[in-house]
Motif scaffolding. Sequence first.
Motif, short mmCIF file in Angstrom:
data_model
loop_
_atom_site.label_atom_id
_atom_site.label_comp_id
_atom_site.label_asym_id
_atom_site.label_seq_id
_atom_site.Cartn_x
_atom_site.Cartn_y
_atom_site.Cartn_z
N ARG A 172 6.41 62.49 -56.46
CA ARG A 172 5.27 62.99 -57.24
C ARG A 172 4.41 61.80 -57.65
O ARG A 172 4.90 60.81 -58.16
N THR A 173 3.10 61.95 -57.46
CA THR A 173 2.17 60.87 -57.77
C THR A 173 1.25 61.24 -58.91
O THR A 173 0.97 62.41 -59.18
N ASN A 174 0.75 60.21 -59.56
CA ASN A 174 -0.23 60.38 -60.64
C ASN A 174 -1.18 59.20 -60.58
O ASN A 174 -0.74 58.06 -60.43
N TYR A 175 -2.46 59.49 -60.67
CA TYR A 175 -3.48 58.44 -60.58
C TYR A 175 -4.41 58.50 -61.78
O TYR A 175 -4.67 59.58 -62.32
N ALA A 176 -4.95 57.36 -62.13
CA ALA A 176 -6.06 57.34 -63.06
C ALA A 176 -7.25 58.01 -62.40
O ALA A 176 -7.45 57.88 -61.18
N ASP A 177 -8.02 58.74 -63.17
CA ASP A 177 -9.12 59.51 -62.61
C ASP A 177 -10.09 58.66 -61.80
O ASP A 177 -10.57 59.08 -60.74
N SER A 178 -10.35 57.48 -62.27
CA SER A 178 -11.36 56.64 -61.61
C SER A 178 -10.87 56.05 -60.30
O SER A 178 -11.63 55.44 -59.56
N MET A 179 -9.58 56.23 -59.99
CA MET A 179 -9.02 55.60 -58.80
C MET A 179 -8.42 56.59 -57.81
O MET A 179 -8.10 56.21 -56.68
N LYS A 180 -8.26 57.84 -58.19
CA LYS A 180 -7.48 58.75 -57.37
C LYS A 180 -8.12 59.05 -56.02
O LYS A 180 -7.42 59.44 -55.08
N ASP A 181 -9.41 58.87 -55.90
CA ASP A 181 -10.06 59.13 -54.61
C ASP A 181 -10.16 57.89 -53.75
O ASP A 181 -10.60 57.97 -52.60
N ARG A 182 -9.75 56.75 -54.30
CA ARG A 182 -9.90 55.49 -53.57
C ARG A 182 -8.56 54.78 -53.34
O ARG A 182 -8.43 54.00 -52.40
N PHE A 183 -7.59 55.04 -54.19
CA PHE A 183 -6.31 54.34 -54.11
C PHE A 183 -5.21 55.31 -53.67
O PHE A 183 -5.25 56.50 -54.00
#
Length: 115
Positions: free
Chosen positions: A56-67
């Motif tokens: 399961r993954t979790n990303y910061a909003d500002s990075m989820k589309d790039r990282f």
Amino acid sequence: QVQLVESGGGLVQAGGSLRLSCAASGSISRVAAMGWYRQAPGKLRELVATITSSGRTNYADSMKDRFTISTDNTKNTVDLQMNSLKPEDTAVYYCYLNDFKALYWGHGTQVTVSS
């Protein structure tokens, strides 16, 4: 004792890509999660991305589309593919490991994005 070693940081132009890697070693019995935080000069350390042992993954909003975060549970490694980098991504990136008992941190790797 658990040791984490990051690699892959460096200098890149805006719009470019970097791949960070982190390898954990030592007395690791079970891994709850691994991931990345970052800290820019004068700012607090902030979440970048995490991944649990179940994937399961979790990303910061500002990075989820790039990282993109990925892990190899058999090797206790975690990678972070960073695309479309921006100058505001400039920071020291820290790898962490949660083994259900404690949090362990690497020493960090510098990422600098030039405009």
